[in-house]
Scaffold this motif. Sequence first.
Motif: not given
Length: 498
Positions: A132-143, A231-236
């Motif tokens: 789940f944390r890896l998804i957060g990392v990926g979404l942060s890179v995407w954002t 996408m930012l809220p989902f990355a956070v």
Amino acid sequence: MASPSPSSTLPKEEEKESSAQQSNAQPEAMARSSSTKDPPPAPSWFTPKRLLIIFCVINMINYVDRGAIASNGVNGSARSCDDKGICTSGSGIQGEFQLTNFEDGLLSSAFMVGLLVASPIFASLAKSHNPFRLIGVGLSVWTLAAAGCGSAFSFWFIAICRMLVGVGEASFISLAAPFIDDNAPASQKTAWLAMFYMCIPSGVALGYVYGGFVGGHFNWRYAFWGEALLMLPFAVFGFVVKPLQLKGFAHVESKKALTSVETVSAVNDDSEASKVDGRSLVGRDGISADDLNTPCKSVGICNIRNQFSRFAKDMKVLLVDKVYVINVLGYIAYNFVIGAYSYWGPKAGYNIYHMKSADMMFGGITIVCGILGTISGGFILDRMSATISHAFILLSGATFLGAIFCFLAFCLRSLYGFIVLFAVGELLVFATQAPVNYVCLHCVKPSLRPLSMAISTVSIHIFGDVPSSPLVGVLQVFSYTVSTSLMMKVKAKSRQTQ
């Protein structure tokens, strides 16, 4: 004097083996207890439907980006001049950076580089880091990458940002489906996967509209900045909330616990060991005892070596799984055909039926049938009782019938007959989306599901939709050349006979 009993005179080898088994008994017990331990309680924010909605929205935003960069409002047009020397300034990305058609085409597919490279990496990291944390990392890179696209000052800068968009997407496509599969009701697993994959055609369609509106009324840069804000809220969210645990992975409370679990996992696997070429292989990761005993220069090198060994062993397991290999090969063929249809279909429709709006016609049919077909395939498999055998029955039947209808559609001279047959064919073809991914998830053990999804995604792009369009184009040129030469020979012979 009584002779000693056989049981009291064990050979030295057996004594060593017995002592080794006793020394390994404690870590084996720890490994078994950790694997059979009750899963941790679900976070307070979590409900299965809430998770599905969150993942569907993320998937939608991801594919809105795919549609937006291809839209006329964002992609734009190059600067052009007519015969009288009157020039018009270009628009969008292509006009601002004065890109050639080749460079413009590279931008639309640049994300594929990051996606193909990062997907297996994220899938492998899921064994040593919380998914789940890896998804957060990926979404942060995407954002950050999406915001970088909006702030681009050159072709190469935006190209690199598009590659990083693919890196961010890689974590999500590898790990989201296993989370949905874990938390969906048992009788609706495929239907939930269908809802998730339904966001692909609907997201691309929405991206065309979004990109055209924002690019036409404001500026193409605002389209990317808007995506980044969405996408930012989902990355956070992926970092601040208590993470979910993925089935098949050890619950890790700390780095110390993670290290101990990895060590036990690497050394013990039901107290079994095997030998290959005289080297002892121990553990479910297939790491040799010699490698484990080899000193490392640093902890980082040891971790990288263990990660690579684990990845190699997992890849071997996937490649010898006949069900998985057959499923992925079929998926590759499916995407090869879909890729060719999506690119050459509108051109064929224009040439055969003289459609004035072939793009709108094919786009509209594909969007509607993609949404309805994907959802229908999931619900039908659940009604059949979702199993791998039933999934293959549905896959083979829907693909075979869908191919027939699509082929017959192009054989008709009537435009209305073409539309009807092509729509039915696309409904059947898109009905395979949920079942094929269901097989990818359920034909492997739970801990291999992220890698299974990652390798499937990489394969269908490398061998499927990416090369299909140019290869079909080459085939068209070849067939046209052959047919033209044959016609010329026939005409020459007919003249000679006269």
